[in-house]
Design a protein around this motif. Sequence first.
Motif, PDB file in Angstrom:
ATOM      1  N   LEU A 150       0.833  -1.206   0.000  1.00  0.00           N
ATOM      2  CA  LEU A 150       0.000   0.000   0.000  1.00  0.00           C
ATOM      3  C   LEU A 150       0.868   1.257   0.000  1.00  0.00           C
ATOM      4  CD1 LEU A 150      -2.811  -0.981   2.554  1.00  0.00           C
ATOM      5  CD2 LEU A 150      -2.989  -0.888   0.062  1.00  0.00           C
ATOM      6  N   ALA A 151       1.903   1.254   0.835  1.00  0.00           N
ATOM      7  CA  ALA A 151       2.789   2.420   0.900  1.00  0.00           C
ATOM      8  C   ALA A 151       3.541   2.604  -0.414  1.00  0.00           C
ATOM      9  CB  ALA A 151       3.761   2.264   2.063  1.00  0.00           C
ATOM     10  N   LYS A 152       3.996   1.503  -0.993  1.00  0.00           N
ATOM     11  CA  LYS A 152       4.723   1.569  -2.261  1.00  0.00           C
ATOM     12  C   LYS A 152       3.850   2.157  -3.364  1.00  0.00           C
ATOM     13  CE  LYS A 152       6.489  -1.542  -5.852  1.00  0.00           C
ATOM     14  NZ  LYS A 152       6.614  -2.969  -6.258  1.00  0.00           N
ATOM     15  N   ARG A 153       2.570   1.863  -3.323  1.00  0.00           N
ATOM     16  CA  ARG A 153       1.656   2.357  -4.353  1.00  0.00           C
ATOM     17  C   ARG A 153       1.229   3.803  -4.122  1.00  0.00           C
ATOM     18  NH1 ARG A 153      -1.994  -3.215  -4.838  1.00  0.00           N
ATOM     19  NH2 ARG A 153      -0.462  -4.358  -6.101  1.00  0.00           N
ATOM     20  N   GLY A 154       1.661   4.394  -3.027  1.00  0.00           N
ATOM     21  CA  GLY A 154       1.402   5.815  -2.809  1.00  0.00           C
ATOM     22  C   GLY A 154       0.255   6.134  -1.884  1.00  0.00           C
ATOM     23  N   PHE A 155      -0.295   5.140  -1.188  1.00  0.00           N
ATOM     24  CA  PHE A 155      -1.428   5.385  -0.302  1.00  0.00           C
ATOM     25  C   PHE A 155      -0.936   5.775   1.089  1.00  0.00           C
ATOM     26  CE2 PHE A 155      -3.110   2.289  -3.440  1.00  0.00           C
ATOM     27  CZ  PHE A 155      -4.023   3.140  -4.041  1.00  0.00           C
ATOM     28  N   THR A 156      -1.541   6.823   1.619  1.00  0.00           N
ATOM     29  CA  THR A 156      -1.157   7.309   2.946  1.00  0.00           C
ATOM     30  C   THR A 156      -2.323   7.266   3.928  1.00  0.00           C
ATOM     31  OG1 THR A 156      -1.612   9.580   2.218  1.00  0.00           O
ATOM     32  CG2 THR A 156       0.662   8.794   2.044  1.00  0.00           C
ATOM     33  N   GLY A 157      -3.471   6.787   3.476  1.00  0.00           N
ATOM     34  CA  GLY A 157      -4.636   6.630   4.341  1.00  0.00           C
ATOM     35  C   GLY A 157      -5.359   5.342   4.002  1.00  0.00           C
ATOM     36  N   LEU A 158      -5.787   4.604   5.034  1.00  0.00           N
ATOM     37  CA  LEU A 158      -6.481   3.326   4.847  1.00  0.00           C
ATOM     38  C   LEU A 158      -7.838   3.409   5.535  1.00  0.00           C
ATOM     39  CD1 LEU A 158      -6.643   0.337   4.037  1.00  0.00           C
ATOM     40  CD2 LEU A 158      -5.292  -0.219   6.079  1.00  0.00           C
ATOM     41  N   TRP A 159      -8.897   3.482   4.723  1.00  0.00           N
ATOM     42  CA  TRP A 159     -10.266   3.547   5.235  1.00  0.00           C
ATOM     43  C   TRP A 159     -10.797   2.127   5.384  1.00  0.00           C
ATOM     44  CZ3 TRP A 159     -14.904   4.991   1.610  1.00  0.00           C
ATOM     45  CH2 TRP A 159     -16.109   4.818   2.305  1.00  0.00           C
ATOM     46  N   LEU A 538       0.999   9.674  -7.277  1.00  0.00           N
ATOM     47  CA  LEU A 538       0.534   9.729  -5.892  1.00  0.00           C
ATOM     48  C   LEU A 538       1.672  10.096  -4.946  1.00  0.00           C
ATOM     49  CD1 LEU A 538      -1.829   6.612  -5.785  1.00  0.00           C
ATOM     50  CD2 LEU A 538      -2.404   9.000  -6.275  1.00  0.00           C
ATOM     51  N   HIS A 539       2.868   9.625  -5.258  1.00  0.00           N
ATOM     52  CA  HIS A 539       4.025   9.982  -4.435  1.00  0.00           C
ATOM     53  C   HIS A 539       4.402  11.455  -4.590  1.00  0.00           C
ATOM     54  CE1 HIS A 539       5.115   6.159  -2.650  1.00  0.00           C
ATOM     55  NE2 HIS A 539       4.922   5.554  -3.807  1.00  0.00           N
ATOM     56  N   ARG A 540       3.854  12.107  -5.613  1.00  0.00           N
ATOM     57  CA  ARG A 540       4.126  13.533  -5.826  1.00  0.00           C
ATOM     58  C   ARG A 540       2.890  14.389  -5.550  1.00  0.00           C
ATOM     59  NH1 ARG A 540       8.231  15.054 -10.640  1.00  0.00           N
ATOM     60  NH2 ARG A 540       9.800  13.442 -10.314  1.00  0.00           N
ATOM     61  N   ARG A 541       2.027  13.946  -4.680  1.00  0.00           N
ATOM     62  CA  ARG A 541       0.821  14.715  -4.386  1.00  0.00           C
ATOM     63  C   ARG A 541       1.131  16.137  -3.933  1.00  0.00           C
ATOM     64  NH1 ARG A 541      -3.671  15.110  -6.280  1.00  0.00           N
ATOM     65  NH2 ARG A 541      -4.505  16.003  -4.368  1.00  0.00           N
ATOM     66  N   ARG A 542       2.317  16.347  -3.376  1.00  0.00           N
ATOM     67  CA  ARG A 542       2.684  17.694  -2.929  1.00  0.00           C
ATOM     68  C   ARG A 542       2.615  18.698  -4.079  1.00  0.00           C
ATOM     69  NH1 ARG A 542       7.022  14.463  -3.482  1.00  0.00           N
ATOM     70  NH2 ARG A 542       8.683  15.140  -4.910  1.00  0.00           N
ATOM     71  N   VAL A 543       2.883  18.239  -5.304  1.00  0.00           N
ATOM     72  CA  VAL A 543       2.875  19.141  -6.459  1.00  0.00           C
ATOM     73  C   VAL A 543       1.449  19.532  -6.831  1.00  0.00           C
ATOM     74  CG1 VAL A 543       3.545  19.407  -8.883  1.00  0.00           C
ATOM     75  CG2 VAL A 543       4.999  18.096  -7.315  1.00  0.00           C
ATOM     76  N   PHE A 544       0.501  18.612  -6.647  1.00  0.00           N
ATOM     77  CA  PHE A 544      -0.837  18.793  -7.208  1.00  0.00           C
ATOM     78  C   PHE A 544      -1.924  19.104  -6.183  1.00  0.00           C
ATOM     79  CE2 PHE A 544       1.470  15.750  -9.934  1.00  0.00           C
ATOM     80  CZ  PHE A 544       1.460  16.460 -11.126  1.00  0.00           C
TER      81      PHE A 544
END
Length: 756
Positions: A150-159, A538-544
Amino acid sequence: PAYEKMVEELGEYFRESGIGIRESGESLLDMLRAPAQASPYSLEGQLEFIIKKWGGILGEEFVQKLLRGMDFVREDAIRHRGPVEFKPTAEVPTYFGYPEYERYSLDKEWMPRLVLIAKNAYVWLDQLSKKYQRDISTLDQVPDEELDTLAKRGFTGLWLIGLWERSRASQKMKQRMGQQDAVASAYSLRSYDIADDLGGWGALENLRWRAWQRGIRLSADMVPNHMGIDSNWVIEHPDWFLSVDQPPYPSYTFNSEDLSEDSRAGIILEDHYYDHSDASVVFKRFDRNTGDVRYIYHGNDGTSFPWNDTAQLNYLKAEVREAVIQTILHVARNFPIIRFDAAMTLAKKHIQRLWFPEPGAGGAIPSRAERGISRSEFEAAMPEEFWREVVDRVAAEVPDTLLLAEAFWLMEGYFVRTLGMHRVYNSAFMHMLRDEDNAKYRMAIKNTLEFDARILQRYVNFMNNPDEKTAVEQFGNGDKYFGVCVLLSTLPGLPMFGHGQVEGFHEKYGMEYRRAKWDETADEGFVRYHERIISPLLHRRRVFAGVDNFMLYDLFTPEGGVDENVFAYSNRFENERGLVIYHNRFADTRGWIRMSAAYLENGQLTQKSLADGLGLPSDGYVIFRDGITYLEYIRSCRKVREQGMYVELGAYKCHTFLDFRFVDGSEWRMVNEALNGTGVVSVQGKWDEMFGVKEEVKSEVAEEESVKRKTKKAATKKAAAKKTVVKKPTTKKVAVKKSAEKKSATKKKAVKKIGK
């Protein structure tokens, strides 16, 4: 024929005799027949005609009765129409005359960069058992490898959907209706405790700690509108729920089994529930000790039949509102992200519309029109918005909590801008992009930019949710899916991915599922492409993630028109830039992107060029990489500023331009001319090929890192030099040292003497 002849002769008689003739030329008979002629097939329409035409002379009291009559007609239709599938429509938000005040909640640093993925808890654990070939039935057994993925794929929240202790009555109801393998609905709750069969609080703590080690925060549902019909609150606090002393309809009967396992109270459903011949809006609760009987309303949002395994809370009672707030605070202390289910039902105007309607506003829930109250009475009982109080209390007591509202009915802007929710569902993203209502969705973005761009940052964008078909069912598994998924990953707002979306699963999991019913395995090619194209974004969400530098652009075709099927936008964060272009149509297109759509800045609408949006210099050349094809391009900054950028796009094709860096000089001019807009694996490689000498081209980020390394190296040398310098002590210090040594020796002799 005889009736028609009689009516015709009566009409002639009244007209010839002059009886009842008004100035308009209408006779008394004409007036009496007018409502039926205006709306021959609708009683509600006839009442509406009377109010509009003669309301002024009938008086307010009589008009109120007519309005209630219209409510009763609507309620009766709902009772017997049978279950319907509610299909919410996505509307373009408009903000003209927007009446609400502005009171956003502040985001914590991590909130804008959150990427959420949903997992139905029971189904996920069963799937993990099959994947890892061992029993995984509790939360603490979730493998570390899965969290790593999950972390590798860029997810930072697990609902995690369905964590709480569920209603046992709900499970019995579903099994009686033929779903023998069902658990209770995830939204029919017994209490806000982690379910025992998921491992309880200890298992949650284990998973939470391991997830956080990987930068993943856990999220849980909170269902504030209602509780399960056999919940602890129904048993212990029946007065907290909307109820009546007698069945609302004389045809209601309660002869089925007692669903309660509690010795204090019994629970019986209305008999028509089992054959769906009536809405069955209430259930019977009886006290086994006192004999008290009351009929409690089921939870309901007015869109179809009620949720018959739930009990509706009465929000006109202050003690109920406080009890719910305390429960929310309890959830917040255990989960940094809370999703509020059906949050729009608890906005004040909808509480009154659904449960205490004014005359003419009823009809959503059968039998509630006769229990309506005036606006002033409602305001006296509930003076403040419930959600505003929730937001303020959580901010004060559990401040590092993100509050996410599932809200529709054109209330998205109100929930974040006025009520202060951190995030709100944006169903228009899914509906409009799926249906390719591209002009409408672009207009929705433009309207928001012209009113308040910060609303865009507060949206939760998704391609499916637990109530909808899966993402691959709606968008396919080809270019359209990945194009829309790029938008999901790069537009401002919170990207939310569905359970099984990355794996390409087709099955929609019901809230009562214990395990998946279809035997599906992950589409490995689909997963790999996801990891290659989507995960890096997703790992670059800071840009968007933000809106301060977000710009939306029009693509002008050679014919001079705007292609509304093209989504083009740029964003920036510090020295990083991103430009996304996607064509959401099965067709080819081409054209120029140069000027942004208007946006509000300092009270004025303004626009920026693409060059300014990207922060390009006036001269020199810009090199950037496409995250889809992994090719690099070079463009003249001056030409981009003067002409914009020319693009050609096939059906559902997309570009994600990243890694912008700048070069200058005659040799780079020659490289630009040689490539003539063509993409290559490496622009630097092309320079080497042409000139045979490697000139290092550093990105702005790389240059910053180089400076940091040099500074750190210099500091290290300086520190090392300090360590090698040995200072000779001063005479005073030597004297002090000798004096101390002498005293120490004298003390030792004294100790020896005492010892002897």
